[in-house]
Design a protein around this motif. Structure first.
Motif, mmCIF file in Angstrom:
data_model
loop_
_atom_site.group_PDB
_atom_site.id
_atom_site.type_symbol
_atom_site.label_atom_id
_atom_site.label_comp_id
_atom_site.label_asym_id
_atom_site.label_seq_id
_atom_site.Cartn_x
_atom_site.Cartn_y
_atom_site.Cartn_z
ATOM 1 N N GLY A 115 -72.277 12.892 27.240
ATOM 2 C CA GLY A 115 -70.966 13.319 27.721
ATOM 3 C C GLY A 115 -70.522 14.623 27.083
ATOM 4 N N ILE A 116 -70.730 14.754 25.778
ATOM 5 C CA ILE A 116 -70.370 15.994 25.085
ATOM 6 C C ILE A 116 -71.219 17.155 25.597
ATOM 7 C CG2 ILE A 116 -70.452 17.150 22.843
ATOM 8 C CD1 ILE A 116 -69.652 14.505 21.575
ATOM 9 N N PHE A 117 -72.491 16.907 25.815
ATOM 10 C CA PHE A 117 -73.403 17.944 26.301
ATOM 11 C C PHE A 117 -72.916 18.528 27.634
ATOM 12 C CE2 PHE A 117 -77.164 18.938 28.953
ATOM 13 C CZ PHE A 117 -77.621 20.029 28.257
ATOM 14 N N LEU A 136 -64.032 9.094 24.418
ATOM 15 C CA LEU A 136 -64.530 9.657 23.163
ATOM 16 C C LEU A 136 -65.268 10.977 23.405
ATOM 17 C CD1 LEU A 136 -65.851 6.387 21.451
ATOM 18 C CD2 LEU A 136 -63.721 7.611 20.974
ATOM 19 N N ALA A 137 -66.095 11.021 24.450
ATOM 20 C CA ALA A 137 -66.849 12.242 24.735
ATOM 21 C C ALA A 137 -65.923 13.364 25.180
ATOM 22 C CB ALA A 137 -67.903 11.967 25.808
ATOM 23 N N ALA A 138 -64.946 13.060 26.043
ATOM 24 C CA ALA A 138 -64.051 14.095 26.555
ATOM 25 C C ALA A 138 -63.166 14.664 25.454
ATOM 26 C CB ALA A 138 -63.192 13.531 27.687
ATOM 27 N N SER A 139 -62.622 13.798 24.618
ATOM 28 C CA SER A 139 -61.755 14.288 23.547
ATOM 29 C C SER A 139 -62.544 15.124 22.539
ATOM 30 C CB SER A 139 -61.082 13.109 22.850
ATOM 31 O OG SER A 139 -62.037 12.174 22.364
ATOM 32 N N PHE A 181 -68.257 22.385 30.472
ATOM 33 C CA PHE A 181 -67.269 22.315 31.540
ATOM 34 C C PHE A 181 -65.895 22.761 31.055
ATOM 35 C CE2 PHE A 181 -64.515 20.537 34.707
ATOM 36 C CZ PHE A 181 -65.243 20.626 35.876
ATOM 37 N N PHE A 182 -65.475 22.295 29.859
ATOM 38 C CA PHE A 182 -64.161 22.681 29.338
ATOM 39 C C PHE A 182 -64.092 24.180 29.062
ATOM 40 C CE2 PHE A 182 -63.453 18.135 28.051
ATOM 41 C CZ PHE A 182 -62.291 17.967 28.791
ATOM 42 N N ILE A 225 -75.985 16.769 20.085
ATOM 43 C CA ILE A 225 -77.021 16.995 21.083
ATOM 44 C C ILE A 225 -78.392 16.550 20.564
ATOM 45 C CG2 ILE A 225 -78.152 18.719 22.519
ATOM 46 C CD1 ILE A 225 -75.202 18.044 23.180
ATOM 47 N N SER A 226 -78.662 16.810 19.290
ATOM 48 C CA SER A 226 -79.965 16.434 18.732
ATOM 49 C C SER A 226 -80.166 14.923 18.725
ATOM 50 C CB SER A 226 -80.106 16.990 17.314
ATOM 51 O OG SER A 226 -79.119 16.439 16.451
#
Length: 281
Positions: free
Chosen positions: A157-159, A91-94, A164-165, A115-116
């Motif tokens: 993970g999104i943070f 979920l985070a990577a997508s 990175f992407f 992020i918040s």
């Protein structure tokens, strides 16, 4: 001109600090291991940090594994940790891939929203979360724990993965598109393998957090068949009541902490490279 580290005195001080730091980290593990091989009599008649008497009580590990159902707790922890880590990573990577590579109106606001959420203490959501899961009949189940843990991992993970992407070359996507790859094919076959250091970093951090998590597991699960290791440790101590068996307690603690230490030893290089790779473009 010689660097400061080449100075013998500074080098001795530097290595002395490293040795002291290493001893301070390793000693508690050695202390736990030695105490796991003792009986109660040795704790009360000798100093706690003394060496165990022979024969060594390896039976403490068997006793904890069978009598206090640590085998079941260990299996539950593996299932919950792996399931929630894999689901949270997907979920985070997508989500991070879409936010980083396909910006749209409001994408920055959505990123800040994710992020918040990291600044909000999760304890504030425990009571409504329990009632929600209870209404959905997901309490007292490993699947319910997996869903909750996975949801708590997405923001971190999104943070990490958005940055990175953004560092990955856009030419890789263009080449995949020319070769006829779809959006999903490009993501799974090209971008995810390139993002492996970042995924491993996020995955290891998440595994450590989930493996050691106690509060959520205590509130959502009250069926012993679905306890994880941290909850099982607390239950074991409570079952001992007024006669604490220190040897089995240390043995149970060792069973709990060794798997994550071994995993960290194997992946420490990937963790370091993943942390720095996403910060340099």
């Amino acid at each position: 001109m010689k660097s400061g580290i080449s100075n013998p005195i500074i080098r001795i001080i530097f290595w002395s600090i490293l040795v002291l730091w290493g001893v301070s980290v390793i000693y508690p593990l050695i202390f736990t291991f030695l105490d796991s091989l003792k009986d109660n009599g040795q704790f009360f008649t000798k100093m706690p940090w003394s060496l165990p008497d022979f024969p060594l009580l390896w039976s403490n590990f068997t006793y904890v594994w069978t009598e206090f159902s640590f085998g079941t707790y260990f299996l539950n922890s593996i299932v919950v940790t792996l399931g929630s880590t894999l689901l949270g990573l997907f979920l985070a990577a997508s989500t991070a891939y879409v936010l980083a590579r396909y910006p749209f109106k409001g994408s920055n606001g959505l990123y800040l929203f994710y992020i918040s959420s990291m600044m909000i203490p999760f304890s504030l959501a425990l009571i409504p979360l329990f009632f929600l899961l209870n209404k959905m009949h997901l309490t007292n189940s490993s699947f319910g724990l997996i869903l909750v843990y996975a949801s708590t991992l997405i923001a971190f993970g999104i943070f990490v993965l958005v940055g990175f992407f953004k560092t990955l070359p856009k030419e890789m996507e263009e080449a995949a598109s020319i070769d006829g790859a779809s959006y999903f094919g490009t993501f799974f076959r090209v971008m995810l393998p390139l993002a492996q250091p970042g995924l491993i970093t996020v995955g290891i951090v998440n595994v450590l957090n989930i493996w050691n998590e106690y509060i959520i597991g205590t509130i959502i699960v009250n069926d012993p068949a679905h306890y994880t290791l941290p909850v099982g440790m607390a239950v074991m101590q409570a079952q001992m009541q007024y006669r604490t068996e220190w040897g089995p307690l240390f043995a149970g603690l060792l069973i709990t902490i060794v798997p994550v230490l071994v995993m960290y030893m194997f992946f420490q290089k990937q963790i370091a490279s993943g942390i720095t790779a996403g910060a340099v473009k």
